[in-house]
Motif scaffolding. Structure first.
Motif, PDB file in Angstrom:
ATOM      1  N   LYS A 111       7.801  40.622  34.979  1.00  0.00           N
ATOM      2  CA  LYS A 111       6.399  40.482  35.376  1.00  0.00           C
ATOM      3  C   LYS A 111       5.505  41.387  34.526  1.00  0.00           C
ATOM      4  O   LYS A 111       4.453  40.962  34.054  1.00  0.00           O
ATOM      5  CB  LYS A 111       6.235  40.827  36.860  1.00  0.00           C
ATOM      6  CG  LYS A 111       4.842  40.686  37.377  1.00  0.00           C
ATOM      7  CD  LYS A 111       4.772  41.009  38.863  1.00  0.00           C
ATOM      8  CE  LYS A 111       3.355  40.905  39.375  1.00  0.00           C
ATOM      9  NZ  LYS A 111       3.267  41.281  40.795  1.00  0.00           N
ATOM     10  N   CYS A 112       5.950  42.615  34.304  1.00  0.00           N
ATOM     11  CA  CYS A 112       5.191  43.550  33.476  1.00  0.00           C
ATOM     12  C   CYS A 112       5.035  43.001  32.061  1.00  0.00           C
ATOM     13  O   CYS A 112       3.936  43.030  31.498  1.00  0.00           O
ATOM     14  CB  CYS A 112       5.888  44.912  33.463  1.00  0.00           C
ATOM     15  SG  CYS A 112       4.973  46.179  32.544  1.00  0.00           S
ATOM     16  N   LEU A 113       6.116  42.494  31.496  1.00  0.00           N
ATOM     17  CA  LEU A 113       6.051  41.934  30.140  1.00  0.00           C
ATOM     18  C   LEU A 113       5.141  40.721  30.069  1.00  0.00           C
ATOM     19  O   LEU A 113       4.390  40.560  29.104  1.00  0.00           O
ATOM     20  CB  LEU A 113       7.445  41.540  29.660  1.00  0.00           C
ATOM     21  CG  LEU A 113       8.321  42.651  29.123  1.00  0.00           C
ATOM     22  CD1 LEU A 113       9.668  42.092  28.711  1.00  0.00           C
ATOM     23  CD2 LEU A 113       7.673  43.365  27.954  1.00  0.00           C
ATOM     24  N   THR A 114       5.211  39.876  31.074  1.00  0.00           N
ATOM     25  CA  THR A 114       4.369  38.675  31.097  1.00  0.00           C
ATOM     26  C   THR A 114       2.898  39.060  31.051  1.00  0.00           C
ATOM     27  O   THR A 114       2.116  38.478  30.283  1.00  0.00           O
ATOM     28  CB  THR A 114       4.681  37.833  32.344  1.00  0.00           C
ATOM     29  OG1 THR A 114       6.055  37.438  32.295  1.00  0.00           O
ATOM     30  CG2 THR A 114       3.798  36.597  32.419  1.00  0.00           C
ATOM     31  N   ARG A 120      -2.320  40.579  25.390  1.00  0.00           N
ATOM     32  CA  ARG A 120      -2.359  40.661  23.927  1.00  0.00           C
ATOM     33  C   ARG A 120      -2.497  39.281  23.274  1.00  0.00           C
ATOM     34  O   ARG A 120      -2.528  39.167  22.058  1.00  0.00           O
ATOM     35  CB  ARG A 120      -1.099  41.344  23.413  1.00  0.00           C
ATOM     36  CG  ARG A 120      -1.034  42.824  23.765  1.00  0.00           C
ATOM     37  CD  ARG A 120       0.356  43.369  23.534  1.00  0.00           C
ATOM     38  NE  ARG A 120       0.479  44.790  23.699  1.00  0.00           N
ATOM     39  CZ  ARG A 120       0.619  45.415  24.856  1.00  0.00           C
ATOM     40  NH1 ARG A 120       0.635  44.727  25.994  1.00  0.00           N
ATOM     41  NH2 ARG A 120       0.741  46.727  24.918  1.00  0.00           N
ATOM     42  N   GLY A 121      -2.514  38.228  24.065  1.00  0.00           N
ATOM     43  CA  GLY A 121      -2.637  36.878  23.532  1.00  0.00           C
ATOM     44  C   GLY A 121      -1.353  36.335  22.928  1.00  0.00           C
ATOM     45  O   GLY A 121      -1.352  35.303  22.269  1.00  0.00           O
ATOM     46  N   VAL A 174       4.242  32.348  22.250  1.00  0.00           N
ATOM     47  CA  VAL A 174       5.565  32.115  22.827  1.00  0.00           C
ATOM     48  C   VAL A 174       5.659  30.676  23.333  1.00  0.00           C
ATOM     49  O   VAL A 174       6.653  29.986  23.080  1.00  0.00           O
ATOM     50  CB  VAL A 174       5.865  33.121  23.959  1.00  0.00           C
ATOM     51  CG1 VAL A 174       7.132  32.757  24.708  1.00  0.00           C
ATOM     52  CG2 VAL A 174       5.946  34.537  23.403  1.00  0.00           C
ATOM     53  N   GLU A 175       4.643  30.218  24.020  1.00  0.00           N
ATOM     54  CA  GLU A 175       4.642  28.844  24.536  1.00  0.00           C
ATOM     55  C   GLU A 175       4.679  27.832  23.397  1.00  0.00           C
ATOM     56  O   GLU A 175       5.371  26.822  23.482  1.00  0.00           O
ATOM     57  CB  GLU A 175       3.435  28.595  25.437  1.00  0.00           C
ATOM     58  CG  GLU A 175       3.531  29.263  26.786  1.00  0.00           C
ATOM     59  CD  GLU A 175       4.782  28.849  27.551  1.00  0.00           C
ATOM     60  OE1 GLU A 175       5.117  27.647  27.582  1.00  0.00           O
ATOM     61  OE2 GLU A 175       5.446  29.749  28.100  1.00  0.00           O
ATOM     62  N   GLU A 176       3.925  28.096  22.325  1.00  0.00           N
ATOM     63  CA  GLU A 176       3.945  27.200  21.171  1.00  0.00           C
ATOM     64  C   GLU A 176       5.337  27.152  20.538  1.00  0.00           C
ATOM     65  O   GLU A 176       5.825  26.075  20.178  1.00  0.00           O
ATOM     66  CB  GLU A 176       2.924  27.656  20.130  1.00  0.00           C
ATOM     67  CG  GLU A 176       1.487  27.387  20.513  1.00  0.00           C
ATOM     68  CD  GLU A 176       0.493  27.967  19.515  1.00  0.00           C
ATOM     69  OE1 GLU A 176       0.895  28.308  18.379  1.00  0.00           O
ATOM     70  OE2 GLU A 176      -0.691  28.098  19.881  1.00  0.00           O
ATOM     71  N   ASN A 230      10.321  24.092  19.650  1.00  0.00           N
ATOM     72  CA  ASN A 230      11.786  24.103  19.609  1.00  0.00           C
ATOM     73  C   ASN A 230      12.422  23.439  20.823  1.00  0.00           C
ATOM     74  O   ASN A 230      13.628  23.595  21.054  1.00  0.00           O
ATOM     75  CB  ASN A 230      12.286  25.543  19.459  1.00  0.00           C
ATOM     76  CG  ASN A 230      11.978  26.073  18.094  1.00  0.00           C
ATOM     77  OD1 ASN A 230      12.577  25.676  17.118  1.00  0.00           O
ATOM     78  ND2 ASN A 230      10.991  26.963  18.019  1.00  0.00           N
ATOM     79  N   LYS A 231      11.642  22.681  21.554  1.00  0.00           N
ATOM     80  CA  LYS A 231      12.124  22.029  22.764  1.00  0.00           C
ATOM     81  C   LYS A 231      13.331  21.127  22.492  1.00  0.00           C
ATOM     82  O   LYS A 231      14.311  21.154  23.227  1.00  0.00           O
ATOM     83  CB  LYS A 231      10.985  21.230  23.406  1.00  0.00           C
ATOM     84  CG  LYS A 231      11.316  20.583  24.710  1.00  0.00           C
ATOM     85  CD  LYS A 231      10.090  19.979  25.392  1.00  0.00           C
ATOM     86  CE  LYS A 231       9.322  19.082  24.462  1.00  0.00           C
ATOM     87  NZ  LYS A 231       8.207  18.392  25.108  1.00  0.00           N
ATOM     88  N   ASP A 232      13.286  20.371  21.429  1.00  0.00           N
ATOM     89  CA  ASP A 232      14.392  19.468  21.098  1.00  0.00           C
ATOM     90  C   ASP A 232      15.659  20.242  20.737  1.00  0.00           C
ATOM     91  O   ASP A 232      16.759  19.876  21.141  1.00  0.00           O
ATOM     92  CB  ASP A 232      14.009  18.530  19.962  1.00  0.00           C
ATOM     93  CG  ASP A 232      12.912  17.550  20.372  1.00  0.00           C
ATOM     94  OD1 ASP A 232      12.779  17.278  21.584  1.00  0.00           O
ATOM     95  OD2 ASP A 232      12.193  17.072  19.479  1.00  0.00           O
ATOM     96  N   ASN A 233      15.499  21.306  19.968  1.00  0.00           N
ATOM     97  CA  ASN A 233      16.661  22.138  19.617  1.00  0.00           C
ATOM     98  C   ASN A 233      17.264  22.765  20.867  1.00  0.00           C
ATOM     99  O   ASN A 233      18.484  22.831  21.005  1.00  0.00           O
ATOM    100  CB  ASN A 233      16.276  23.241  18.639  1.00  0.00           C
ATOM    101  CG  ASN A 233      16.013  22.705  17.250  1.00  0.00           C
ATOM    102  OD1 ASN A 233      16.507  21.646  16.888  1.00  0.00           O
ATOM    103  ND2 ASN A 233      15.232  23.441  16.485  1.00  0.00           N
TER     104      ASN A 233
END
Length: 83
Positions: free
Chosen positions: A50-53, A59-60, A65-67, A72-75
């Motif tokens: 939670k702290c890292l999130t 920091r944007g 990370v989501e991108e 890499n969703k298929d991989n």
């Protein structure tokens, strides 16, 4: 133990690392620990996560990370056996 990616999370990371290493050496390696998901350190891991999130979002970096996950969703599906 190493520092967290976010300095504000160092304390909770250190508590989690200490707990995990104790669980790993005293229980898991001796066949008594089961999975780490069900151990006494799980709450500390969630607190650190939670702290890292929050830190990544501030920091944007969360968008990057989501991108990367989307790119890499298929991989991931291929190598992790997901459909």
């Amino acid at each position: 133990m190493s520092a967290s990616l976010a300095p504000e999370c160092n304390e909770v990371k250190e508590r989690y690392d200490t707990c995990f290493l104790k669980w790993y050496s005293e229980k898991y390696l001796r066949g008594q620990g089961g999975t780490n998901e069900n151990n006494e350190c799980a709450a500390m891991f969630k607190e650190y996560q939670k702290c890292l999130t929050v830190a990544l979002k501030d920091r944007g970096i969360d968008k990057l990370v989501e991108e990367a996950r989307e790119d890499n969703k298929d991989n991931d599906a291929l190598y992790l056996g997901r459909k």
